[in-house]
Design an enzyme around this catalytic site. Structure first.
Site, PDB file in Angstrom:
ATOM      1  N   ASN A   1     -43.878 -25.464  20.298  1.00 14.59           N
ATOM      2  CA  ASN A   1     -45.109 -24.670  20.190  1.00 14.59           C
ATOM      3  C   ASN A   1     -45.592 -24.505  18.749  1.00 14.59           C
ATOM      4  O   ASN A   1     -46.332 -23.578  18.438  1.00 14.59           O
ATOM      5  CB  ASN A   1     -44.924 -23.307  20.871  1.00 14.59           C
TER       6      ASN A   1
ATOM      7  N   ARG B 155     -41.698 -13.388  12.914  1.00 11.09           N
ATOM      8  CA  ARG B 155     -40.996 -12.335  13.640  1.00 11.09           C
ATOM      9  C   ARG B 155     -41.374 -10.991  13.026  1.00 11.09           C
ATOM     10  O   ARG B 155     -41.417 -10.844  11.796  1.00 11.09           O
ATOM     11  CB  ARG B 155     -39.472 -12.511  13.571  1.00 11.09           C
TER      12      ARG B 155
ATOM     13  N   GLN C  81     -39.928  -5.817  21.356  1.00  7.80           N
ATOM     14  CA  GLN C  81     -40.897  -6.328  22.324  1.00  7.80           C
ATOM     15  C   GLN C  81     -40.422  -6.047  23.744  1.00  7.80           C
ATOM     16  O   GLN C  81     -39.270  -6.335  24.027  1.00  7.80           O
ATOM     17  CB  GLN C  81     -41.100  -7.836  22.101  1.00  7.80           C
TER      18      GLN C  81
ATOM     19  N   HIS D  26     -47.341 -10.886  21.853  1.00  4.30           N
ATOM     20  CA  HIS D  26     -46.675 -12.140  21.467  1.00  4.30           C
ATOM     21  C   HIS D  26     -47.107 -13.281  22.390  1.00  4.30           C
ATOM     22  O   HIS D  26     -46.526 -13.487  23.456  1.00  4.30           O
ATOM     23  CB  HIS D  26     -45.153 -11.929  21.552  1.00  4.30           C
TER      24      HIS D  26
HETATM   25  P1  NAD Z   1     -38.565 -24.523  11.084  1.00  2.67           P
HETATM   26  O1  NAD Z   1     -37.099 -24.434  11.230  1.00  2.67           O
HETATM   27  O2  NAD Z   1     -39.232 -25.844  11.240  1.00  2.67           O
HETATM   28  O3  NAD Z   1     -39.005 -23.942   9.665  1.00  2.67           O
HETATM   29  C1  NAD Z   1     -38.517 -22.752   9.166  1.00  2.67           C
HETATM   30  C2  NAD Z   1     -38.588 -22.827   7.649  1.00  2.67           C
HETATM   31  O4  NAD Z   1     -38.298 -21.529   7.109  1.00  2.67           O
HETATM   32  C3  NAD Z   1     -37.577 -23.800   7.054  1.00  2.67           C
HETATM   33  O5  NAD Z   1     -38.224 -24.687   6.166  1.00  2.67           O
HETATM   34  C4  NAD Z   1     -36.605 -22.891   6.310  1.00  2.67           C
HETATM   35  O6  NAD Z   1     -36.039 -23.496   5.166  1.00  2.67           O
HETATM   36  C5  NAD Z   1     -37.504 -21.734   5.952  1.00  2.67           C
HETATM   37  N1  NAD Z   1     -36.781 -20.510   5.611  1.00  2.67           N
HETATM   38  C6  NAD Z   1     -35.693 -19.976   6.208  1.00  2.67           C
HETATM   39  N2  NAD Z   1     -35.314 -18.873   5.565  1.00  2.67           N
HETATM   40  C7  NAD Z   1     -36.173 -18.688   4.545  1.00  2.67           C
HETATM   41  C8  NAD Z   1     -36.288 -17.716   3.520  1.00  2.67           C
HETATM   42  N3  NAD Z   1     -35.395 -16.727   3.395  1.00  2.67           N
HETATM   43  N4  NAD Z   1     -37.315 -17.829   2.650  1.00  2.67           N
HETATM   44  C9  NAD Z   1     -38.193 -18.853   2.734  1.00  2.67           C
HETATM   45  N5  NAD Z   1     -38.119 -19.811   3.669  1.00  2.67           N
HETATM   46  C10 NAD Z   1     -37.121 -19.727   4.568  1.00  2.67           C
HETATM   47  O7  NAD Z   1     -39.150 -23.467  12.140  1.00  2.67           O
HETATM   48  P2  NAD Z   1     -40.643 -23.389  12.707  1.00  2.67           P
HETATM   49  O8  NAD Z   1     -40.767 -24.231  13.909  1.00  2.67           O
HETATM   50  O9  NAD Z   1     -41.591 -23.552  11.589  1.00  2.67           O
HETATM   51  O10 NAD Z   1     -40.656 -21.869  13.207  1.00  2.67           O
HETATM   52  C11 NAD Z   1     -40.472 -20.806  12.288  1.00  2.67           C
HETATM   53  C12 NAD Z   1     -40.350 -19.500  13.030  1.00  2.67           C
HETATM   54  O11 NAD Z   1     -41.597 -19.161  13.647  1.00  2.67           O
HETATM   55  C13 NAD Z   1     -39.371 -19.506  14.208  1.00  2.67           C
HETATM   56  O12 NAD Z   1     -38.038 -19.344  13.788  1.00  2.67           O
HETATM   57  C14 NAD Z   1     -39.863 -18.352  15.022  1.00  2.67           C
HETATM   58  O13 NAD Z   1     -39.258 -17.149  14.593  1.00  2.67           O
HETATM   59  C15 NAD Z   1     -41.352 -18.294  14.725  1.00  2.67           C
HETATM   60  N6  NAD Z   1     -42.145 -18.723  15.905  1.00  2.67           N
HETATM   61  C16 NAD Z   1     -43.009 -17.839  16.465  1.00  2.67           C
HETATM   62  C17 NAD Z   1     -43.728 -18.189  17.591  1.00  2.67           C
HETATM   63  C18 NAD Z   1     -44.721 -17.250  18.233  1.00  2.67           C
HETATM   64  O14 NAD Z   1     -45.095 -17.439  19.384  1.00  2.67           O
HETATM   65  N7  NAD Z   1     -45.196 -16.250  17.539  1.00  2.67           N
HETATM   66  C19 NAD Z   1     -43.551 -19.452  18.161  1.00  2.67           C
HETATM   67  C20 NAD Z   1     -42.690 -20.352  17.524  1.00  2.67           C
HETATM   68  C21 NAD Z   1     -41.972 -19.974  16.419  1.00  2.67           C
END
Ligand code: NAD
Length: 393
Positions: free
Chosen positions: A152, A291, A320, A344
């Site tokens: 997503n 989050r 949530q 959400h």
């Molecule tokens: P991803 O793993 O591709 O990317 C996450 C990035 O965050 C990575 O590059 C990682 O190095 C970086 N990161 C981790 N800790 C960090 C920190 N302390 N400071 C800076 N950067 C940091 O994940 P993604 O697919 O991009 O998704 C990210 C997050 O988005 C998910 O973990 C989820 O919590 C959230 N999400 C929300 C929804 C929604 O419906 N709202 C849907 C999908 C994902």
């Protein structure tokens, strides 16, 4: 399930030991020879789910898994009842071997529950983001955690771009004015801007963060910045002309708009707190679809109310469903705008639901037939983290 779990006949353990090959996949079942208990925590879809079969992530539509799981003889328990010791979640987690949850209506798998979950081998997040599972406890107990990586990320990136635009352009109060029957352009325009020429920075530049910056390119922003401990590959950074800023305070102090796109873990919980907010430009906008708990609830509400932030928007909440009196539901800036909060749903469009339902089935099939999982889906493998996204270890 019609054929039962085998456990009641006392045969399950024997069958288990007979059929699991001794190599790799510690604890995986094999070949559909045994039945297992699969527990899914989904949200209630009600009338909408009865009318719209593509709402797959609901209790009613069950990720489309029931006919297949039952034809294989497995027991499939689906519920939305997830809070407290008397909930069906806490009752059935004791026996379940497979747990399916979603980030949208998270079944919080705490260390306490993991202690009780004596048969649990694999947790599957139908979606992206497994922070509602105690990952460290899963490492210790050798419970695997997988998510449907990528399922997503475009859905969310589009939502981020939308939220940036609606905050910067002061859309929500403008629409509310129209519904009220009023017409006072100056009231809206006094806080409406163009995105062109602004500096946008993302905290976390993985799949979503990168796609947000990519989608912002045609808006001719002044600069696109990112803060992440993982560097973008050079060609990827070049393609979107993004600049990495190594210090978070320094990055936010340069941004008109900050967007949060990192997973929730020990290193990001409460990261955007009162202290960091002091480093934001006055009148900046903050968008968080990652989050809720990455941003401090009270500090954000204060910053919006005082006008230090011109607005905050997103779809994620520290708990949530969010309680009715959660300050983020109603907070406004001093001019009556600046709230872009929704429930959400950014990552649960009908397009996204099809993808994560398919991905969940694929992970389950691999598990049942003892096949290797797509590596990008594995958050916690057997006894260890397989991703760097949930903190530097
Ligand atoms: P991803 O793993 O591709 O990317 C996450 C990035 O965050 C990575 O590059 C990682 O190095 C970086 N990161 C981790 N800790 C960090 C920190 N302390 N400071 C800076 N950067 C940091 O994940 P993604 O697919 O991009 O998704 C990210 C997050 O988005 C998910 O973990 C989820 O919590 C959230 N999400 C929300 C929804 C929604 O419906 N709202 C849907 C999908 C994902």
């Amino acid at each position: 399930g019609t054929s039962g779990t085998g456990r009641s006949e006392g045969t399950r353990v024997d069958e288990y030991e007979m059929t699991v090959p001794s190599d790799q996949n510690d604890g995986a079942s094999s070949g559909g020879l045994l039945s297992l208990e699969v527990l899914a925590i989904l949200y209630k879809g009600g009338e909408a789910a009865e009318q719209e079969a593509r709402l797959l992530g609901t209790v009613e539509n069950q990720l489309g898994l029931r006919p297949w799981l039952e034809s294989e003889g497995h027991e499939f328990i689906v519920t939305d009842d997830k809070e407290g010791p008397d909930s069906l979640f806490q009752k059935h987690i004791v026996d379940a071997e497979v747990l399916i949850t979603t980030p949208f209506h998270p079944g919080y798998l705490t260390r306490d529950l993991i202690d009780k979950a004596k048969n649990l081998k694999i947790c599957i997040t139908a979606g992206v983001g497994s922070d509602h599972v105690d990952l460290n406890a899963c490492v210790e107990r050798k419970i695997q955690v997988l998510e449907v990586t990528g399922s997503n990320v475009v859905s969310v990136a589009e939502h981020v771009v939308m939220t940036i635009l609606l905050l910067v352009r002061n859309f929500v109060p403008a629409h509310e004015m129209i519904e009220r029957g009023d017409w006072q352009v100056s009231q809206i325009a006094r806080q409406a801007f163009d995105l062109e020429g602004k500096v946008v920075g993302t905290i976390g530049c993985g799949r979503i963060g990168y796609r947000v910056l990519q989608r912002l390119m045609p808006f001719d922003c002044k600069e696109l910045l990112y803060f992440d401990y993982a560097d973008l590959p050079e060609h990827a950074a070049k393609a979107i002309k993004a600049r990495r800023v190594a210090d978070l305070k320094e990055m936010v102090s340069q941004c008109d708009i900050v967007t949060v796109n990192a997973p929730l873990h020990e290193g990001t919980r409460g990261l955007v707190n009162a202290d960091l907010l002091k480093h934001f430009k006055k009148g900046a906008w903050l968008v968080n679809t990652a989050r809720g708990a990455i941003c401090d609830r009270e500090a954000v509400a204060e910053a919006v109310k005082s006008g230090h932030l011109a607005g905050y928007g997103g779809d994620v909440w520290n708990v949530q469903p969010a309680p009715k009196d959660h300050p983020w539901r109603t907070m406004k800036n001093p001019l009556g705008g600046g709230n872009g909060m929704v429930p959400h749903y950014s990552g649960t469009t009908l397009d996204a639901q099809a993808r994560y339902a398919n991905g969940t089935r694929l992970i389950l099939e691999n598990y049942l037939t003892n096949k290797p999982q797509p590596p990008e889906h594995v958050i916690v493998g057997v006894g260890k983290y397989e991703t760097k996204a949930y903190g530097q270890r």
